[in-house]
Scaffold this motif. Structure first.
Motif, mmCIF file in Angstrom:
data_model
loop_
_atom_site.group_PDB
_atom_site.id
_atom_site.type_symbol
_atom_site.label_atom_id
_atom_site.label_comp_id
_atom_site.label_asym_id
_atom_site.label_seq_id
_atom_site.Cartn_x
_atom_site.Cartn_y
_atom_site.Cartn_z
ATOM 1 N N ALA A 255 0.820 -1.208 0.000
ATOM 2 C CA ALA A 255 0.000 0.000 0.000
ATOM 3 C C ALA A 255 0.858 1.264 0.000
ATOM 4 C CB ALA A 255 -0.946 -0.008 1.203
ATOM 5 N N GLY A 256 1.897 1.300 0.828
ATOM 6 C CA GLY A 256 2.769 2.465 0.881
ATOM 7 C C GLY A 256 3.441 2.766 -0.445
ATOM 8 N N PRO A 257 4.128 1.783 -1.053
ATOM 9 C CA PRO A 257 4.719 2.036 -2.374
ATOM 10 C C PRO A 257 3.696 2.443 -3.425
ATOM 11 C CG PRO A 257 5.671 0.059 -1.408
ATOM 12 C CD PRO A 257 4.552 0.485 -0.500
ATOM 13 N N ARG A 258 2.468 1.933 -3.331
ATOM 14 C CA ARG A 258 1.441 2.318 -4.298
ATOM 15 C C ARG A 258 1.066 3.791 -4.131
ATOM 16 N NH1 ARG A 258 -0.581 2.098 -9.263
ATOM 17 N NH2 ARG A 258 -2.875 2.015 -9.338
ATOM 18 N N VAL A 259 1.003 4.275 -2.880
ATOM 19 C CA VAL A 259 0.720 5.692 -2.646
ATOM 20 C C VAL A 259 1.819 6.550 -3.255
ATOM 21 C CG1 VAL A 259 0.529 7.492 -0.880
ATOM 22 C CG2 VAL A 259 -0.688 5.324 -0.593
ATOM 23 N N VAL A 260 3.087 6.183 -2.997
ATOM 24 C CA VAL A 260 4.206 6.936 -3.554
ATOM 25 C C VAL A 260 4.185 6.876 -5.077
ATOM 26 C CG1 VAL A 260 6.727 7.072 -3.683
ATOM 27 C CG2 VAL A 260 5.622 6.624 -1.494
ATOM 28 N N GLU A 261 3.878 5.717 -5.617
ATOM 29 C CA GLU A 261 3.794 5.559 -7.072
ATOM 30 C C GLU A 261 2.738 6.477 -7.677
ATOM 31 O OE1 GLU A 261 3.886 1.557 -9.443
ATOM 32 O OE2 GLU A 261 1.762 2.028 -9.076
ATOM 33 N N LEU A 262 1.593 6.563 -7.041
ATOM 34 C CA LEU A 262 0.505 7.386 -7.567
ATOM 35 C C LEU A 262 0.785 8.876 -7.424
ATOM 36 C CD1 LEU A 262 -2.537 5.325 -6.241
ATOM 37 C CD2 LEU A 262 -1.851 5.583 -8.634
ATOM 38 N N LEU A 263 1.459 9.270 -6.321
ATOM 39 C CA LEU A 263 1.732 10.687 -6.087
ATOM 40 C C LEU A 263 3.027 11.149 -6.731
ATOM 41 C CD1 LEU A 263 0.685 11.037 -2.336
ATOM 42 C CD2 LEU A 263 -0.608 11.743 -4.355
ATOM 43 N N GLY A 264 3.966 10.236 -6.923
ATOM 44 C CA GLY A 264 5.241 10.599 -7.525
ATOM 45 C C GLY A 264 6.163 11.370 -6.621
ATOM 46 N N ASP A 265 5.913 11.337 -5.305
ATOM 47 C CA ASP A 265 6.746 12.089 -4.359
ATOM 48 C C ASP A 265 6.746 11.367 -3.017
ATOM 49 O OD1 ASP A 265 6.700 14.360 -2.028
ATOM 50 O OD2 ASP A 265 8.042 14.925 -3.679
ATOM 51 N N ALA A 266 7.945 11.038 -2.513
ATOM 52 C CA ALA A 266 8.043 10.238 -1.289
ATOM 53 C C ALA A 266 7.569 10.997 -0.061
ATOM 54 C CB ALA A 266 9.468 9.750 -1.094
ATOM 55 N N ASP A 267 7.939 12.281 0.071
ATOM 56 C CA ASP A 267 7.543 13.051 1.250
ATOM 57 C C ASP A 267 6.018 13.170 1.337
ATOM 58 O OD1 ASP A 267 10.151 13.398 2.029
ATOM 59 O OD2 ASP A 267 10.378 15.320 0.995
ATOM 60 N N ARG A 268 5.403 13.522 0.215
ATOM 61 C CA ARG A 268 3.943 13.580 0.187
ATOM 62 C C ARG A 268 3.350 12.202 0.421
ATOM 63 N NH1 ARG A 268 1.886 15.575 -5.170
ATOM 64 N NH2 ARG A 268 -0.118 15.431 -4.090
ATOM 65 N N GLY A 269 4.037 11.179 -0.107
ATOM 66 C CA GLY A 269 3.543 9.818 0.072
ATOM 67 C C GLY A 269 3.496 9.404 1.528
ATOM 68 N N VAL A 270 4.560 9.756 2.307
ATOM 69 C CA VAL A 270 4.578 9.429 3.736
ATOM 70 C C VAL A 270 3.429 10.121 4.453
ATOM 71 C CG1 VAL A 270 5.855 9.712 5.886
ATOM 72 C CG2 VAL A 270 7.050 8.945 3.838
ATOM 73 N N LEU A 271 3.221 11.401 4.150
ATOM 74 C CA LEU A 271 2.161 12.147 4.818
ATOM 75 C C LEU A 271 0.781 11.593 4.477
ATOM 76 C CD1 LEU A 271 1.198 14.485 6.563
ATOM 77 C CD2 LEU A 271 1.299 15.953 4.526
ATOM 78 N N VAL A 272 0.528 11.372 3.177
ATOM 79 C CA VAL A 272 -0.785 10.854 2.758
ATOM 80 C C VAL A 272 -1.019 9.461 3.326
ATOM 81 C CG1 VAL A 272 -2.153 10.095 0.768
ATOM 82 C CG2 VAL A 272 -0.915 12.267 0.683
ATOM 83 N N PHE A 273 0.017 8.633 3.293
ATOM 84 C CA PHE A 273 -0.145 7.275 3.819
ATOM 85 C C PHE A 273 -0.341 7.304 5.328
ATOM 86 C CE2 PHE A 273 1.742 2.924 4.735
ATOM 87 C CZ PHE A 273 0.580 2.254 4.382
ATOM 88 N N ALA A 274 0.352 8.217 6.021
ATOM 89 C CA ALA A 274 0.181 8.339 7.476
ATOM 90 C C ALA A 274 -1.252 8.740 7.813
ATOM 91 C CB ALA A 274 1.162 9.352 8.036
ATOM 92 N N ILE A 275 -1.792 9.721 7.082
ATOM 93 C CA ILE A 275 -3.166 10.142 7.334
ATOM 94 C C ILE A 275 -4.138 9.006 7.027
ATOM 95 C CG2 ILE A 275 -4.986 11.725 6.591
ATOM 96 C CD1 ILE A 275 -2.765 13.792 6.089
ATOM 97 N N THR A 276 -3.901 8.326 5.911
ATOM 98 C CA THR A 276 -4.767 7.205 5.534
ATOM 99 C C THR A 276 -4.714 6.099 6.580
ATOM 100 O OG1 THR A 276 -4.375 7.684 3.192
ATOM 101 C CG2 THR A 276 -5.280 5.526 3.723
ATOM 102 N N ALA A 277 -3.494 5.794 7.083
ATOM 103 C CA ALA A 277 -3.365 4.764 8.118
ATOM 104 C C ALA A 277 -4.086 5.185 9.397
ATOM 105 C CB ALA A 277 -1.891 4.496 8.407
ATOM 106 N N THR A 278 -4.009 6.470 9.736
ATOM 107 C CA THR A 278 -4.696 6.959 10.925
ATOM 108 C C THR A 278 -6.199 6.759 10.808
ATOM 109 O OG1 THR A 278 -2.983 8.618 11.305
ATOM 110 C CG2 THR A 278 -5.109 8.991 12.362
ATOM 111 N N VAL A 279 -6.754 7.171 9.672
ATOM 112 C CA VAL A 279 -8.191 6.987 9.455
ATOM 113 C C VAL A 279 -8.536 5.502 9.424
ATOM 114 C CG1 VAL A 279 -10.104 7.402 7.867
ATOM 115 C CG2 VAL A 279 -8.376 9.174 8.226
ATOM 116 N N GLY A 280 -7.680 4.723 8.757
ATOM 117 C CA GLY A 280 -7.946 3.291 8.652
ATOM 118 C C GLY A 280 -7.995 2.594 10.004
ATOM 119 N N TRP A 281 -7.020 2.889 10.866
ATOM 120 C CA TRP A 281 -7.010 2.245 12.178
ATOM 121 C C TRP A 281 -8.098 2.792 13.083
ATOM 122 C CZ3 TRP A 281 -4.981 -2.182 13.501
ATOM 123 C CH2 TRP A 281 -3.971 -2.717 12.685
ATOM 124 N N GLY A 282 -8.483 4.055 12.856
ATOM 125 C CA GLY A 282 -9.652 4.566 13.581
ATOM 126 C C GLY A 282 -10.903 3.797 13.200
#
Length: 436
Positions: A255-282
């Motif tokens: 899932a993480g590499p797919r986010v980075v792949e879709l966004l094309g930017d690792a820093d944005r990918g970490v942030l988006v994936f972190a937010i998504t993981a937060t919502v997901g675990w909530g």
């Protein structure tokens, strides 16, 4: 012991769950992205992940038996020490050998950590009240676990955007924060987890105590393995965990590499994936608290387990058939909203099938099955991602997750404790509402 004592056990269990999983939440958004940003390839990430899985596979049963013999608390404290070593190594690792060493030690941690805390809770709660509603405690644990991981993941996304001190590898600061929180967890275990040791120290020489522990551990492992072979219900539960572990890799690793792949930017990918993981675990916490309601609506815990595992597969299927970030978000969030409820149903069935003597070992049997599924599936799914693309990896993971649902039907024959259909005790209204 009184009902108040049982309530106190549950409160301590939930607090220890929070301290246990908050450091893990900080690492989840980085577990694949950080090594990729430090120069490792996706194939090398798959290799280090497999090494950790193999270590867990080898040690899962012995460490589960060890917890049944010497006690839950000492095993958890040793596990904490192993995690401190592995996390410190990951914080500074920039090469494959260092990552391999870190994940080998992390594998020891995961093998030791699998089962003792839950087993302590079930044993202590039933000692306080033989009729204790353990599913309620497990459901509340799912809520706390999900919130702790979500908070940790969100904190990771924020910390990753802050300026980092010179001389540290990329994304090292969130990992160091996780390290500090693990120290706090070790202190909490020392203070809050009370138990009667199953192997007394007094009157024994040290060498004799070690030999007795080894003999006792393997005796418990052998007895529990024999019980697993003799029980169709337990075999079905282990098989369901096997295919779940295989499918889970498709979500956790890719899932993480797919986010980075879709966004094309690792820093944005970490942030988006972190937010998504937060919502997901909530959402996973919501699903966990809803587990008793699902059991009532479906008529039994067995039926609830079937429905939730199949639903997980359908959610992940969206990542393969719906294009872009929309499909990935639907898959990830849908997976985790069902994840909490599915785990409560699964481990409720596991605990109802075994008593205190074998409990930690049998939990380890289930964890072992899940790890085995992941170890086998990870390189195969990685090869599929390389040759056909990440969307096909999610399709395969979805099929594996859904395949676990029918395997729970074997649990109708025993252990689902109570008077509902198929022998399942469905919790009373309001049970399991808020606080794995």
């Amino acid at each position: 012991m009184s009902t108040a004592d049982a309530d106190q056990v549950r409160r301590r269990f939930l607090l220890l769950t929070a301290t246990r999983w908050l450091p893990t939440g900080l690492l989840i958004p980085l577990i694949t992205i950080a090594p990729l940003e430090r120069g490792l390839s996706l194939a090398e990430v798959g290799l280090i992940t497999a090494v950790g899985g193999v270590v867990v596979f080898v040690l899962e049963l012995p460490t589960g038996g060890l917890a049944d013999v010497v006690g839950r608390r000492p095993v958890l404290l040793v596990a904490t020490l192993c995690n401190l070593v592995s996390t410190a190594t990951i914080a500074v690792a920039t090469s494959v050998p260092l990552y391999l060493a870190a994940w080998a030690v992390e594998g020891i941690y995961r093998a030791l950590e699998s089962g003792p805390l839950d087993s302590w809770y079930v044993d202590a709660a039933q000692a306080a009240d033989p009729d204790a509603d353990i599913e309620r405690g497990l459901a509340l644990r799912g809520v706390v676990l999900s919130v702790a991981i979500g908070v940790g993941a969100l904190a990771c996304g924020g910390i990753a955007l802050l300026p980092q001190p010179d001389g540290l590898p990329v994304l090292a600061v969130p990992i160091l924060v996780s390290l500090a929180l693990r120290v706090v967890d070790g202190i909490a275990i020392t203070v809050l987890l009370d138990e009667v040791r199953l192997v007394p120290r007094s009157g024994r020489r040290r060498v004799g105590a070690v030999l007795a522990t080894v003999r006792g551990t393997w005796a418990v492992v052998a007895e529990s393995t024999a019980l697993l072979r003799a029980s169709a219900a337990l075999a079905g539960l282990a098989a369901a965990e096997l295919v779940w572990g295989a499918g889970m890799v498709g979500v956790e690793v890719f899932a993480g590499p797919r986010v980075v792949e879709l966004l094309g930017d690792a820093d944005r990918g970490v942030l988006v994936f972190a937010i998504t993981a937060t919502v997901g675990w909530g959402l996973s916490g919501v699903g966990s608290s809803a587990a008793p309601w699902i059991a009532r609506r479906t008529g039994s815990w067995v039926a609830a387990a079937v429905v939730t595992r199949v639903s997980q597969g359908l959610a992940v299927l969206a990542a393969g058939v719906v294009a872009g970030m929309t499909g990935l978000l639907i898959a990830y969030l849908g997976f985790y909203v069902v994840h909490g409820a599915a785990n409560v149903a699964h481990y409720g069935l596991v605990h109802r099938n075994f008593g205190a003597r074998h409990r930690a070992t049998v939990v380890s049997v289930n964890s072992l099955a899940g790890r085995l599924g992941g170890v086998v599936a990870a390189p195969l799914l990685g090869a599929l991602a390389t040759s056909a693309g990440l969307p096909w990896t999610f399709v395969a993971a979805a099929a594996l997750l859904a395949a676990g649902g029918p395997l729970y039907l074997a649990a109708r024959s025993s252990g689902d404790a109570g008077a509902g259909p198929e022998g399942a005790r469905v919790p009373a209204a309001g049970a399991g509402t808020t606080g794995t």
